[in-house]
Design a protein around this motif. Sequence first.
Motif, PDB file in Angstrom:
ATOM      1  N   HIS A  21       0.824  -1.216   0.000  1.00  0.00           N
ATOM      2  CA  HIS A  21       0.000   0.000   0.000  1.00  0.00           C
ATOM      3  C   HIS A  21       0.859   1.268   0.000  1.00  0.00           C
ATOM      4  O   HIS A  21       0.345   2.361  -0.231  1.00  0.00           O
ATOM      5  N   LEU A  22       2.163   1.121   0.210  1.00  0.00           N
ATOM      6  CA  LEU A  22       3.066   2.280   0.229  1.00  0.00           C
ATOM      7  C   LEU A  22       3.871   2.409  -1.062  1.00  0.00           C
ATOM      8  O   LEU A  22       4.901   3.069  -1.093  1.00  0.00           O
ATOM      9  N   LYS A  23       3.378   1.809  -2.123  1.00  0.00           N
ATOM     10  CA  LYS A  23       4.024   1.947  -3.429  1.00  0.00           C
ATOM     11  C   LYS A  23       3.797   3.377  -3.940  1.00  0.00           C
ATOM     12  O   LYS A  23       2.721   3.950  -3.777  1.00  0.00           O
ATOM     13  N   ALA A  24       4.829   3.966  -4.522  1.00  0.00           N
ATOM     14  CA  ALA A  24       4.728   5.327  -5.060  1.00  0.00           C
ATOM     15  C   ALA A  24       3.588   5.408  -6.077  1.00  0.00           C
ATOM     16  O   ALA A  24       3.278   4.433  -6.764  1.00  0.00           O
ATOM     17  N   PHE A  25       2.971   6.581  -6.158  1.00  0.00           N
ATOM     18  CA  PHE A  25       1.884   6.806  -7.111  1.00  0.00           C
ATOM     19  C   PHE A  25       1.901   8.270  -7.540  1.00  0.00           C
ATOM     20  O   PHE A  25       2.610   9.088  -6.970  1.00  0.00           O
ATOM     21  N   SER A  26       1.098   8.589  -8.542  1.00  0.00           N
ATOM     22  CA  SER A  26       0.971   9.954  -9.030  1.00  0.00           C
ATOM     23  C   SER A  26      -0.478  10.416  -8.931  1.00  0.00           C
ATOM     24  O   SER A  26      -1.395   9.616  -9.085  1.00  0.00           O
ATOM     25  N   ALA A  27      -0.644  11.697  -8.674  1.00  0.00           N
ATOM     26  CA  ALA A  27      -1.959  12.343  -8.663  1.00  0.00           C
ATOM     27  C   ALA A  27      -1.740  13.768  -9.168  1.00  0.00           C
ATOM     28  O   ALA A  27      -0.607  14.249  -9.227  1.00  0.00           O
ATOM     29  N   SER A  28      -2.816  14.446  -9.516  1.00  0.00           N
ATOM     30  CA  SER A  28      -2.695  15.787 -10.083  1.00  0.00           C
ATOM     31  C   SER A  28      -3.522  16.807  -9.336  1.00  0.00           C
ATOM     32  O   SER A  28      -4.628  16.507  -8.865  1.00  0.00           O
ATOM     33  N   THR A  38      -3.583  23.476 -17.464  1.00  0.00           N
ATOM     34  CA  THR A  38      -2.965  22.165 -17.277  1.00  0.00           C
ATOM     35  C   THR A  38      -2.957  21.790 -15.795  1.00  0.00           C
ATOM     36  O   THR A  38      -3.092  22.648 -14.931  1.00  0.00           O
ATOM     37  N   ASP A  39      -2.798  20.519 -15.546  1.00  0.00           N
ATOM     38  CA  ASP A  39      -2.734  20.025 -14.175  1.00  0.00           C
ATOM     39  C   ASP A  39      -1.273  19.921 -13.728  1.00  0.00           C
ATOM     40  O   ASP A  39      -0.379  19.718 -14.552  1.00  0.00           O
ATOM     41  N   LEU A  40      -1.064  20.032 -12.434  1.00  0.00           N
ATOM     42  CA  LEU A  40       0.270  19.877 -11.867  1.00  0.00           C
ATOM     43  C   LEU A  40       0.386  18.459 -11.327  1.00  0.00           C
ATOM     44  O   LEU A  40      -0.363  18.066 -10.438  1.00  0.00           O
ATOM     45  N   LEU A  41       1.298  17.679 -11.892  1.00  0.00           N
ATOM     46  CA  LEU A  41       1.479  16.289 -11.508  1.00  0.00           C
ATOM     47  C   LEU A  41       2.331  16.208 -10.241  1.00  0.00           C
ATOM     48  O   LEU A  41       3.378  16.851 -10.135  1.00  0.00           O
ATOM     49  N   VAL A  42       1.868  15.409  -9.282  1.00  0.00           N
ATOM     50  CA  VAL A  42       2.593  15.191  -8.032  1.00  0.00           C
ATOM     51  C   VAL A  42       2.868  13.698  -7.899  1.00  0.00           C
ATOM     52  O   VAL A  42       1.943  12.896  -7.853  1.00  0.00           O
ATOM     53  N   GLU A  43       4.153  13.337  -7.893  1.00  0.00           N
ATOM     54  CA  GLU A  43       4.546  11.963  -7.652  1.00  0.00           C
ATOM     55  C   GLU A  43       4.781  11.813  -6.158  1.00  0.00           C
ATOM     56  O   GLU A  43       5.467  12.632  -5.555  1.00  0.00           O
ATOM     57  N   VAL A  44       4.208  10.780  -5.548  1.00  0.00           N
ATOM     58  CA  VAL A  44       4.246  10.594  -4.100  1.00  0.00           C
ATOM     59  C   VAL A  44       5.058   9.341  -3.760  1.00  0.00           C
ATOM     60  O   VAL A  44       4.818   8.275  -4.324  1.00  0.00           O
ATOM     61  N   ALA A  45       6.018   9.489  -2.831  1.00  0.00           N
ATOM     62  CA  ALA A  45       6.804   8.366  -2.328  1.00  0.00           C
ATOM     63  C   ALA A  45       6.842   8.437  -0.807  1.00  0.00           C
ATOM     64  O   ALA A  45       6.811   9.525  -0.227  1.00  0.00           O
ATOM     65  N   GLY A  83      -4.266   3.673   5.127  1.00  0.00           N
ATOM     66  CA  GLY A  83      -5.150   4.638   4.466  1.00  0.00           C
ATOM     67  C   GLY A  83      -4.446   5.897   4.021  1.00  0.00           C
ATOM     68  O   GLY A  83      -5.069   6.823   3.503  1.00  0.00           O
ATOM     69  N   LEU A  84      -3.138   5.938   4.198  1.00  0.00           N
ATOM     70  CA  LEU A  84      -2.385   7.158   3.914  1.00  0.00           C
ATOM     71  C   LEU A  84      -2.391   7.534   2.437  1.00  0.00           C
ATOM     72  O   LEU A  84      -2.550   8.699   2.085  1.00  0.00           O
ATOM     73  N   GLY A  85      -2.244   6.555   1.566  1.00  0.00           N
ATOM     74  CA  GLY A  85      -2.235   6.845   0.126  1.00  0.00           C
ATOM     75  C   GLY A  85      -3.530   7.503  -0.325  1.00  0.00           C
ATOM     76  O   GLY A  85      -3.508   8.511  -1.035  1.00  0.00           O
ATOM     77  N   ALA A  86      -4.656   6.973   0.122  1.00  0.00           N
ATOM     78  CA  ALA A  86      -5.955   7.544  -0.259  1.00  0.00           C
ATOM     79  C   ALA A  86      -6.122   8.944   0.322  1.00  0.00           C
ATOM     80  O   ALA A  86      -6.635   9.842  -0.356  1.00  0.00           O
ATOM     81  N   ALA A  87      -5.682   9.148   1.560  1.00  0.00           N
ATOM     82  CA  ALA A  87      -5.798  10.471   2.184  1.00  0.00           C
ATOM     83  C   ALA A  87      -4.943  11.497   1.452  1.00  0.00           C
ATOM     84  O   ALA A  87      -5.378  12.629   1.204  1.00  0.00           O
ATOM     85  N   ILE A  88      -3.736  11.112   1.066  1.00  0.00           N
ATOM     86  CA  ILE A  88      -2.853  12.038   0.349  1.00  0.00           C
ATOM     87  C   ILE A  88      -3.386  12.299  -1.053  1.00  0.00           C
ATOM     88  O   ILE A  88      -3.369  13.443  -1.523  1.00  0.00           O
ATOM     89  N   ARG A  89      -3.855  11.269  -1.714  1.00  0.00           N
ATOM     90  CA  ARG A  89      -4.451  11.470  -3.054  1.00  0.00           C
ATOM     91  C   ARG A  89      -5.593  12.492  -2.968  1.00  0.00           C
ATOM     92  O   ARG A  89      -5.707  13.389  -3.789  1.00  0.00           O
ATOM     93  N   TRP A  90      -6.447  12.361  -1.945  1.00  0.00           N
ATOM     94  CA  TRP A  90      -7.554  13.301  -1.769  1.00  0.00           C
ATOM     95  C   TRP A  90      -7.009  14.714  -1.548  1.00  0.00           C
ATOM     96  O   TRP A  90      -7.525  15.673  -2.147  1.00  0.00           O
ATOM     97  N   GLN A  91      -6.003  14.865  -0.707  1.00  0.00           N
ATOM     98  CA  GLN A  91      -5.413  16.188  -0.453  1.00  0.00           C
ATOM     99  C   GLN A  91      -4.880  16.808  -1.747  1.00  0.00           C
ATOM    100  O   GLN A  91      -5.065  17.994  -1.996  1.00  0.00           O
ATOM    101  N   ILE A  92      -4.208  16.004  -2.564  1.00  0.00           N
ATOM    102  CA  ILE A  92      -3.649  16.512  -3.822  1.00  0.00           C
ATOM    103  C   ILE A  92      -4.776  16.910  -4.770  1.00  0.00           C
ATOM    104  O   ILE A  92      -4.805  18.032  -5.273  1.00  0.00           O
ATOM    105  N   GLU A  93      -5.700  16.016  -5.028  1.00  0.00           N
ATOM    106  CA  GLU A  93      -6.754  16.264  -6.010  1.00  0.00           C
ATOM    107  C   GLU A  93      -7.709  17.370  -5.592  1.00  0.00           C
ATOM    108  O   GLU A  93      -8.362  17.981  -6.435  1.00  0.00           O
ATOM    109  N   ASN A  94      -7.781  17.657  -4.286  1.00  0.00           N
ATOM    110  CA  ASN A  94      -8.647  18.726  -3.782  1.00  0.00           C
ATOM    111  C   ASN A  94      -7.865  19.952  -3.330  1.00  0.00           C
ATOM    112  O   ASN A  94      -8.424  20.823  -2.666  1.00  0.00           O
TER     113      ASN A  94
END
Length: 175
Positions: A21-28, A38-45, A83-94
């Motif tokens: 669940h702690l694999k790096a991911f990207s969100a915008s 354009t969107d700003l891409l954020v890579e999360v590690a 649940g950290l990945g989902a929480a961070i994705r929400w913070q980024i996208e919002n």
Amino acid sequence: MSIPNEHPSITIDGTTYDLTHLKAFSASIPGKGATAGTDLLVEVAFSNHVYTERTKHGEQHHAVDHYGTKRTFDGGRYEMSKGLGAAIRWQIENNGLTYVSKSYGGVDNLVFVEMEDGHTWAVVYCLQPLGDGCSVRMEVLSAHPKVIHQKTISRRNLSYFARTCLFKETRIPNA
């Protein structure tokens, strides 16, 4: 050593803990890219600090962090990290609110505030430019319970810090 893009499972006292669940991911961040529309891409590690704590004198360590410091598995941090990945994705996208806070070592970092099971958690991170002119890397340095007096902190949207990182081409906040 740098923060890894994924973490292998860890076995403590015969119990194996999955860390996929702690694999790096990207969100915008929508509409906040380098050019209009354009969107700003954020890579999360994630650092292993999100499921470990600094090893105390005489304790067994289970991991070594990106600074070479010995770390001990922490069950509470591990559970929150699920649940950290989902929480961070929400913070980024919002385009969530964040603020600058000093670490115990006096280094400035950025912090999101998350609630989990009635506890307040500080999600500590920094942003690094990726050098491509359109994306940044969010390095999640830690996630731990912390008393935070939210009425006394000054927060800004994530896009403010991410765009500053992107355009100044430097770590935000400055180390």
